[in-house]
Design a protein around this motif. Structure first.
Motif, PDB file in Angstrom:
ATOM      1  N   PRO A 331      90.453   7.572   3.735  1.00 43.17           N
ATOM      2  CA  PRO A 331      91.599   6.830   4.278  1.00 43.17           C
ATOM      3  C   PRO A 331      92.227   5.931   3.226  1.00 43.17           C
ATOM      4  CG  PRO A 331      89.537   5.909   5.082  1.00 43.17           C
ATOM      5  CD  PRO A 331      89.184   7.173   4.376  1.00 43.17           C
ATOM      6  N   ASP A 332      93.525   6.053   3.075  1.00 47.52           N
ATOM      7  CA  ASP A 332      94.223   5.393   1.975  1.00 47.52           C
ATOM      8  C   ASP A 332      95.324   4.470   2.491  1.00 47.52           C
ATOM      9  OD1 ASP A 332      96.368   5.477  -0.383  1.00 47.52           O
ATOM     10  OD2 ASP A 332      94.452   6.063  -1.261  1.00 47.52           O
ATOM     11  N   MET A 333      96.579   4.920   2.383  1.00 45.68           N
ATOM     12  CA  MET A 333      97.721   4.114   2.783  1.00 45.68           C
ATOM     13  C   MET A 333      98.326   4.621   4.083  1.00 45.68           C
ATOM     14  SD  MET A 333      98.457   1.637   0.663  1.00 45.68           S
ATOM     15  CE  MET A 333      97.792   1.073  -0.895  1.00 45.68           C
ATOM     16  N   GLY A 334      99.063   3.745   4.789  1.00 48.48           N
ATOM     17  CA  GLY A 334      99.688   4.201   6.025  1.00 48.48           C
ATOM     18  C   GLY A 334     100.446   3.120   6.757  1.00 48.48           C
ATOM     19  N   GLY A 335     100.294   3.099   8.085  1.00 54.32           N
ATOM     20  CA  GLY A 335     101.018   2.135   8.912  1.00 54.32           C
ATOM     21  C   GLY A 335     100.616   2.265  10.362  1.00 54.32           C
ATOM     22  N   GLY A 340     101.885   0.105  18.528  1.00 52.04           N
ATOM     23  CA  GLY A 340     100.675  -0.573  18.079  1.00 52.04           C
ATOM     24  C   GLY A 340      99.381   0.120  18.446  1.00 52.04           C
ATOM     25  N   LYS A 341      99.453   1.292  19.067  1.00 49.19           N
ATOM     26  CA  LYS A 341      98.243   1.942  19.579  1.00 49.19           C
ATOM     27  C   LYS A 341      97.555   2.879  18.592  1.00 49.19           C
ATOM     28  CE  LYS A 341      99.820   1.737  24.389  1.00 49.19           C
ATOM     29  NZ  LYS A 341     100.148   2.524  25.606  1.00 49.19           N
ATOM     30  N   VAL A 342      98.279   3.257  17.528  1.00 47.68           N
ATOM     31  CA  VAL A 342      97.727   4.223  16.582  1.00 47.68           C
ATOM     32  C   VAL A 342      97.889   3.729  15.148  1.00 47.68           C
ATOM     33  CG1 VAL A 342      97.781   6.617  15.777  1.00 47.68           C
ATOM     34  CG2 VAL A 342      98.318   6.096  18.165  1.00 47.68           C
ATOM     35  N   LEU A 343      96.811   3.804  14.376  1.00 47.12           N
ATOM     36  CA  LEU A 343      96.840   3.534  12.944  1.00 47.12           C
ATOM     37  C   LEU A 343      96.872   4.878  12.225  1.00 47.12           C
ATOM     38  CD1 LEU A 343      96.492   1.700  10.411  1.00 47.12           C
ATOM     39  CD2 LEU A 343      94.008   1.913  10.755  1.00 47.12           C
ATOM     40  N   TRP A 344      97.908   5.067  11.401  1.00 45.89           N
ATOM     41  CA  TRP A 344      98.066   6.308  10.648  1.00 45.89           C
ATOM     42  C   TRP A 344      97.694   6.064   9.190  1.00 45.89           C
ATOM     43  CZ3 TRP A 344      99.583  11.087  12.524  1.00 45.89           C
ATOM     44  CH2 TRP A 344     100.040  11.114  13.846  1.00 45.89           C
ATOM     45  N   VAL A 353      95.828  13.855   7.088  1.00 42.14           N
ATOM     46  CA  VAL A 353      96.257  12.559   7.622  1.00 42.14           C
ATOM     47  C   VAL A 353      95.442  12.269   8.865  1.00 42.14           C
ATOM     48  CG1 VAL A 353      98.173  11.428   8.835  1.00 42.14           C
ATOM     49  CG2 VAL A 353      98.591  12.580   6.668  1.00 42.14           C
ATOM     50  N   TYR A 354      95.087  10.974   9.061  1.00 34.85           N
ATOM     51  CA  TYR A 354      94.276  10.577  10.208  1.00 34.85           C
ATOM     52  C   TYR A 354      95.087   9.723  11.167  1.00 34.85           C
ATOM     53  CZ  TYR A 354      91.106  11.478   6.312  1.00 34.85           C
ATOM     54  OH  TYR A 354      90.501  12.028   5.215  1.00 34.85           O
ATOM     55  N   ALA A 355      94.945   9.989  12.456  1.00 36.99           N
ATOM     56  CA  ALA A 355      95.502   9.136  13.508  1.00 36.99           C
ATOM     57  C   ALA A 355      94.324   8.493  14.212  1.00 36.99           C
ATOM     58  CB  ALA A 355      96.332   9.965  14.483  1.00 36.99           C
ATOM     59  N   ILE A 356      94.293   7.152  14.238  1.00 41.02           N
ATOM     60  CA  ILE A 356      93.136   6.407  14.734  1.00 41.02           C
ATOM     61  C   ILE A 356      93.564   5.478  15.862  1.00 41.02           C
ATOM     62  CG2 ILE A 356      91.320   4.773  14.093  1.00 41.02           C
ATOM     63  CD1 ILE A 356      91.737   5.775  11.163  1.00 41.02           C
ATOM     64  N   ASP A 357      92.835   5.496  16.961  1.00 42.90           N
ATOM     65  CA  ASP A 357      93.101   4.626  18.106  1.00 42.90           C
ATOM     66  C   ASP A 357      92.761   3.182  17.723  1.00 42.90           C
ATOM     67  OD1 ASP A 357      92.723   3.130  20.591  1.00 42.90           O
ATOM     68  OD2 ASP A 357      92.802   5.066  21.612  1.00 42.90           O
ATOM     69  N   THR A 358      93.742   2.271  17.804  1.00 45.60           N
ATOM     70  CA  THR A 358      93.508   0.889  17.380  1.00 45.60           C
ATOM     71  C   THR A 358      92.702   0.076  18.388  1.00 45.60           C
ATOM     72  OG1 THR A 358      95.660   0.227  18.296  1.00 45.60           O
ATOM     73  CG2 THR A 358      95.591   0.807  15.953  1.00 45.60           C
ATOM     74  N   GLN A 363      88.994   8.691  16.344  1.00 43.70           N
ATOM     75  CA  GLN A 363      89.955   9.551  15.675  1.00 43.70           C
ATOM     76  C   GLN A 363      90.700  10.379  16.709  1.00 43.70           C
ATOM     77  OE1 GLN A 363      89.001  11.895  11.950  1.00 43.70           O
ATOM     78  NE2 GLN A 363      89.247  13.594  13.379  1.00 43.70           N
ATOM     79  N   LEU A 364      92.018  10.259  16.722  1.00 41.43           N
ATOM     80  CA  LEU A 364      92.845  10.998  17.669  1.00 41.43           C
ATOM     81  C   LEU A 364      93.278  12.346  17.119  1.00 41.43           C
ATOM     82  CD1 LEU A 364      95.114   8.020  18.782  1.00 41.43           C
ATOM     83  CD2 LEU A 364      93.161   8.975  20.024  1.00 41.43           C
ATOM     84  N   ALA A 365      93.454  12.418  15.815  1.00 41.30           N
ATOM     85  CA  ALA A 365      93.889  13.663  15.199  1.00 41.30           C
ATOM     86  C   ALA A 365      93.588  13.624  13.710  1.00 41.30           C
ATOM     87  CB  ALA A 365      95.381  13.893  15.427  1.00 41.30           C
ATOM     88  N   ARG A 366      93.419  14.809  13.151  1.00 36.69           N
ATOM     89  CA  ARG A 366      93.252  15.000  11.704  1.00 36.69           C
ATOM     90  C   ARG A 366      94.154  16.169  11.350  1.00 36.69           C
ATOM     91  NH1 ARG A 366      88.038  14.531   7.971  1.00 36.69           N
ATOM     92  NH2 ARG A 366      87.568  12.910   9.492  1.00 36.69           N
ATOM     93  N   ILE A 367      95.212  15.884  10.578  1.00 38.19           N
ATOM     94  CA  ILE A 367      96.301  16.837  10.374  1.00 38.19           C
ATOM     95  C   ILE A 367      96.369  17.249   8.912  1.00 38.19           C
ATOM     96  CG2 ILE A 367      98.790  17.194  10.661  1.00 38.19           C
ATOM     97  CD1 ILE A 367      98.558  14.642  12.588  1.00 38.19           C
ATOM     98  N   GLY A 368      96.341  18.528   8.646  1.00 38.00           N
ATOM     99  CA  GLY A 368      96.454  19.026   7.287  1.00 38.00           C
ATOM    100  C   GLY A 368      97.858  18.850   6.731  1.00 38.00           C
TER     101      GLY A 368
END
Length: 394
Positions: A331-335, A340-344, A353-358, A363-368
């Motif tokens: 996990p590196d940079m994002g927003g 406010g519910k998901v940290l990318w 790319v990771y989508a994380i429930d705040t 982990q909500l998703a892992r996208i190539g």
């Protein structure tokens, strides 16, 4: 003497008449009397403290919380109608992957210049700038249509910020060892500031916008820069051999700066006004990106070297949780999403790319995506204006 006496008599009569009118109107100046006639007494308002900001900078609405304009879904009218997207610069693929956050699917791939590092929202929120570092260009993307425009020649644009008054873009020319102040719209050079440190890369501004703190990755130093004068005010060597400072974020009350350090495995805590040696808060291996929650209570810290995210509570002044990505990752940079519910976060070494429930850290998703994803931008986000990077909003 007769004239003076007459004047006094007239004045007395006027006072008596005024008193009678006031009594009839029910306003006696007595709160209990006001209540008896159904009136609410006016309470004196406590004056809000004002911040003496950089001339031209929008006022600070809440001096206790400079992120108060970033509340969930509080989007500026400027970005109304912009589709919600995640823009991922793939450093080694020379592309930007576009993701629909509602479906977690890739909807577009945009060719850009050589080695794109960050996708940066402009101060006026109207443009996304792709920093093509080795291509020596900025590629503009229209966030309304998702279309890329003609690249603009800018040398060594590793990262990009905007002064709080909206006048200048500040190019972090990492290899050139320069801070280059440019016109925020045309990108024409206004002033070039050589720096003695090596690897300028990330920054954030003081609550009044009058100075900003810059991290120097390759020499383990911090700079303090005067915004209006465009001059370096001071340099601080971090008290750790081999330090590599990364992302910078100011606290909601503006009193402290936090600087992630991938070699110190934590976050430096700095008093920006005093600019004295900072203290280290250990978070995890390869601490890299810093992101404030929509309620300004917490900060998410990506630990790239161990596949985790640490959660720091500003109000309690301590780390409260650590989330681990299942199966690891980088996990590196994002927003943070507009609600406010998901940290990318980009997975720098995993082409994902990771989508994380705040709320839970799940982990909500892992996208190539492409190769070497770096400074992704979630857009649009709440806020009145952008200070740059992957989305630092006020």
């Amino acid at each position: 003497m007769r004239t003076t006496k007459a004047a006094r008599l007239l004045a007395a009569a006027a006072v008596t008449a005024l008193a009678l009118l006031t009594a009839c109107d029910g306003d006696t100046g007595d709160p209990e009397g006001a209540a008896r006639v159904g009136k609410t007494p006016v309470q004196p308002r406590a004056a809000k403290p004002r911040v003496n900001v950089l001339p031209g900078m929008p006022p600070v609405d809440d001096p206790a919380d400079l992120y108060s304009a970033d509340r969930p879904n509080r989007l500026s009218p400027v970005v109304a109608g912009f589709p919600s997207r995640v823009y991922v610069p793939n450093t080694n693929s020379d592309t930007v992957t576009v993701i629909d956050p509602a479906t977690y699917r890739v909807v577009d791939t945009i060719p850009v210049g050589r080695q794109p590092q960050h996708v940066v929202p402009s101060w006026d929120l109207k443009t996304l700038w792709v920093n093509n570092d080795l291509g020596n260009t900025l590629t503009p993307i229209d966030p309304r249509t998702g279309r890329a425009g003609r690249p603009v020649d800018v040398h060594d644009p590793y990262n990009l910020y905007f002064t709080p008054d909206g006048r200048y873009a500040v190019v972090m020319a990492s290899m050139d060892r320069q801070l280059v102040f440019r016109d925020a719209h045309t990108m024409k050079t206004v002033k070039t500031v050589p720096v003695a440190c090596y690897g300028v890369n990330h920054a954030d501004f003081s609550i009044d916008g009058r100075y900003f703190i810059v991290s120097c990755e390759f020499s383990g130093e911090l700079l303090k820069v005067d915004t209006a004068r465009m001059e370096v005010l001071g340099k601080e060597k971090l008290p750790l051999r081999g330090a590599m400072p990364q992302d910078v974020k100011v606290s909601p009350d503006g009193k402290l700066f936090y600087i992630a350090d991938m070699m110190a495995d934590g976050v430096w805590v700095l008093d920006g006004d005093k600019f004295t040696p900072p203290r280290l808060l250990a978070t995890g291996k390869g601490a890299h990106g810093l992101y404030v929650s929509r309620d300004s209570r917490e900060m998410y810290i990506s630990n790239r070297g161990e596949g985790t995210v640490s959660v720091f509570d500003f109000t309690r002044n301590r780390l409260t949780r650590k989330w681990r990505l299942p199966g690891g990752g980088s996990p590196d940079m994002g927003g943070v999403s507009a609600d406010g519910k998901v940290l990318w976060l980009s997975g720098r070494y995993n082409s994902e790319v990771y989508a994380i429930d705040t709320r839970t850290g799940a982990q909500l998703a892992r996208i190539g995506v492409g190769n070497g994803p770096h400074g992704l931008a979630v857009y649009p986000q709440p806020g009145r204006y952008s200070l740059g990077h992957t989305g630092v909003f006020r």
